[in-house]
Enzyme design. Structure first.
Site, PDB file in Angstrom:
ATOM      1  N   GLU A 247       0.782  -1.218   0.000  1.00 48.81           N
ATOM      2  CA  GLU A 247       0.000   0.000   0.000  1.00 48.81           C
ATOM      3  C   GLU A 247       0.829   1.292   0.000  1.00 48.81           C
ATOM      4  OE1 GLU A 247      -3.462  -0.695   1.730  1.00 48.81           O
ATOM      5  OE2 GLU A 247      -3.552   1.086   2.964  1.00 48.81           O
ATOM      6  N   THR A 277      -9.399   3.874   0.854  1.00 41.68           N
ATOM      7  CA  THR A 277      -9.176   2.604   1.554  1.00 41.68           C
ATOM      8  C   THR A 277      -9.246   1.423   0.578  1.00 41.68           C
ATOM      9  OG1 THR A 277     -11.492   2.714   2.188  1.00 41.68           O
ATOM     10  CG2 THR A 277      -9.878   3.280   3.884  1.00 41.68           C
ATOM     11  N   ARG A 278      -8.739   0.285   1.045  1.00 39.59           N
ATOM     12  CA  ARG A 278      -8.597  -0.891   0.168  1.00 39.59           C
ATOM     13  C   ARG A 278      -9.909  -1.335  -0.458  1.00 39.59           C
ATOM     14  NH1 ARG A 278      -4.476  -4.307   3.981  1.00 39.59           N
ATOM     15  NH2 ARG A 278      -2.743  -2.935   3.498  1.00 39.59           N
ATOM     16  N   ASP A 279     -10.999  -1.311   0.345  1.00 39.35           N
ATOM     17  CA  ASP A 279     -12.280  -1.764  -0.182  1.00 39.35           C
ATOM     18  C   ASP A 279     -12.686  -0.909  -1.371  1.00 39.35           C
ATOM     19  OD1 ASP A 279     -12.447   0.309   1.681  1.00 39.35           O
ATOM     20  OD2 ASP A 279     -14.528  -0.104   2.181  1.00 39.35           O
TER      21      ASP A 279
END
Ligand SMILES: Cc1cc2nc3c(=O)[nH]c(=O)nc-3n(C[C@H](O)[C@H](O)[C@H](O)COP(=O)(O)OP(=O)(O)OC[C@H]3O[C@@H](n4cnc5c(N)ncnc54)[C@H](O)[C@@H]3O)c2cc1C
Length: 566
Positions: A247, A277-279
């Site tokens: 990331e 964010t990752r989602d």
């Protein structure tokens, strides 16, 4: 004291228990070789912790809840952020981990997505190797016993089925099954969603701990919450497909492009862009790929070239080297990536001392649920394993100070399990375990994947039962020494038990929240109340579920009320 697993959670538990009482008889059982297995050593990015005067536990706590879309267990999240500060200091001063410094000698902390302060401690982009190498040395220095290449198959109970007595363990080298009994048992096998077409965890991970806990009747929570990391490497036909580009690369300013050359994150999240964010980033990339705007390898491109080759090579040496092995040049050219199954927010229900409701049974690290809610922040995973491993070691030592009885395991249970696990050996006809596993991986990718839908989830629940029935007929060679096909069968059964939990929970959450996206319920429903989904194994092997409201003990989302103090 028995520790199943040898990642960060297990090692910190063993070290803390030993340091609390060096007379304890501690045994670590690990599927891999010491210092070599698990996801902790794969940690690239780093460890979130409050160290700077400008930062605070309250800020880290609120970032963790916002990332988790407020369905976190707040007591666990509070413990994470507060204890991380002590944990990292002990890791440097007692265990000899050494993290990157600023010119003034203080610990360097970098940016990670979803954080209001740069608080990620790291050692270049090889942080996990530093943590696991140093803590493994400390395990050896203390003479803590380790059984390498031994695989826990199931937890054992006493005759009354009232308390856990240890585990049934297989020596992978010989195939011999053995009963390991202990006054206290820790499950820390590190979750790891390897039941997907593309996945980031190490190849020896197969959801063993979660499946064992489920079969042992432990209550589990939030099993629908599976994190997909946006940047898994595309290497067609290779076992490293799905391995991560960490990331920090997006944090440092790398861009994502679709095949039309569009920087699509500007459209999906104009404010945070690639730093969302990752989602959000995973879902955006997935939608681009599904809309036909992916590259031939099935992914999108990440481009760090504009950051300058010297900057990329200096700050991301591990990734630069790793991608070079597969013909990419990260410092100069775009690299093809895809969302990849990465981490499980769900897991066993435990308290902040890692105790389950079952006497003598503790769970820590990725096998436990609650800390991260609907989505884990980068850098909070290894922090979780180290913090709750430490909590676990201290709590187990306290428990063992007053109770060191080793209850006897139920011999009928032991025999029944041994017969069950040996059943496929020598069967000459039937499906091949690896074929069933590949079918399960496709099933999960398509029907319990990045974007879900009710009908597909209902189908998945039936198909997993069909696969389980086929698995019970699978053929496995008779030879027991290093029988990898037997290992694949054992892994398959665990992946199937896991999918029973994930597909059922995903069907019950009729909203989109964090890592759980439903195309038929695209909105997040705070107004109807925040809840967790709990489950246990029912008589027929399928989960029995219950929704319970989240305890908003310290803070509420802005949509419901003003945050309280933490
Ligand atoms: C590629 C990658 C990069 C990551 N980067 C980051 C990051 O930068 N920051 C962050 O916060 N998090 C990161 N994570 C997540 C983080 O690695 C995990 O959350 C954490 O390491 C889990 O620790 P653990 O101790 O629970 O499990 P692990 O470290 O996975 O250890 C599990 C142990 O259990 C053993 N085991 C498994 N099954 C059995 C069995 N049946 N019997 C006996 N032993 C068994 C394994 O061999 C291993 O020793 C990353 C994960 C991956 C996959």
């Amino acid at each position: 004291m028995l520790t199943l697993g040898m990642g960060a959670a297990a090692q910190l538990a063993a070290l803390n228990a030993y340091d609390a009482n060096p007379d304890l008889n501690i045994l670590i059982v690990t599927k891999a070789l010491r210092g070599k297995g698990g996801c902790s050593r794969m940690v690239q990015g780093g460890f979130n912790v409050v160290l700077d005067q400008g930062d605070s536990h309250q800020k880290h706590f609120m970032d963790t809840l916002k990332g988790g879309q407020f369905i976190n267990n707040q007591e666990m999240a509070k413990t994470l952020v507060e204890q991380a500060t002590y944990t990292i200091k002990e890791m440097e001063t007692i265990y000899g981990c050494f993290f990157d410094r600023k010119p003034d000698g203080t610990v360097h902390q970098k940016a990670f997505a979803g954080q209001s302060f740069d608080r990620t401690v790291h050692k270049g982009d090889l942080t996990g190797i530093e943590i696991i190498s140093r803590t493994t040395e400390q395990i050896m220095k203390r003479g803590i016993r380790v059984l390498e290449e031994h695989r826990a198959l199931d937890l054992l109970y006493d005759r009354e089925r009232g308390q856990v007595t240890g585990a049934l363990v297989m020596n992978i080298r010989t195939g011999e099954l053995m009963v390991v009994e202990a006054a206290a048992t820790l499950v820390a096998t590190g979750g790891g969603p390897t039941c997907y077409r593309l996945c980031a965890p190490g190849p020896e991970k197969s959801l063993d701990g979660l499946a064992m806990l489920y079969r042992a009747g432990v209550e589990m929570m939030d099993m629908e919450m599976i994190q997909f990391h946006p940047t898994g490497l595309i290497v067609p036909g290779s076992v490293v497909a799905g391995a991560l580009l960490e990331e920090g690369l997006r944090g440092a300013g790398a861009y994502l492009y679709n095949s039309e050359g569009e920087r699509y994150m500007l459209r999906y999240d104009p404010e945070k862009k690639e730093r969302a964010t990752r989602d959000v980033v995973s879902r955006s990339s997935y939608l681009e790929i599904m809309a036909g705007r992916g590259y031939p390898g099935g992914g999108v491109m990440i481009d760090a070239a504009h950051l300058g080759k010297d900057f990329v090579e200096k700050n991301f040496p591990g990734m630069t080297e790793r991608t070079r092995l597969f013909g990419y040049d990260l410092a100069r050219k775009p690299v093809e990536v895809s969302p990849t199954a990465h981490f499980l927010m769900g897991g066993a229900v435990v308290n902040k001392d890692t105790e389950t409701a079952i006497p003598r049974l503790f769970v820590a690290g990725e096998d436990a649920g609650g800390v991260h809610g609907a989505n884990r922040l980068g850098g909070n995973g290894i922090a979780d394993s180290c913090v709750f491993g430490r909590q676990s070691g201290k709590a187990m030592a306290r428990f063992l100070a007053t109770d060191r009885d080793i209850p006897e395991s139920d011999p009928e249970m032991v025999q029944g399990l041994a017969d069950h696990y040996r059943a496929p050996l020598g069967r000459v006809s039937g499906p091949v375990p690896a074929d069933l596993r590949d079918r399960l991986r496709e099933l999960n990718w398509i029907k319990v994947g990045i974007v879900r839908q009710g009908e597909a989830l209902a189908e998945a629940q039936e198909e997993v039962e069909e696969l389980m029935a086929e698995a019970m007929q699978a053929k496995v060679p008779k030879e027991t020494n290093y029988n990898m096909i037997w290992g694949e069968w054992l892994s398959l059964v665990n992946m199937l038990d896991f999918t029973r939990m994930s597909s059922k929970s995903a069907s019950l959450r009729e909203e989109t929240r964090g890592a759980h996206a439903r195309s038929d319920f695209p909105e997040q429903n705070d107004a109807t109340g925040l809840y967790n989904i709990f489950l246990r194994r029912g008589e027929d092997g399928r989960p029995v579920t219950e929704k319970r409201p989240v305890d908003l003990k310290y803070a509420s989302p802005p949509s419901i009320a003003a945050p309280k103090e933490a």
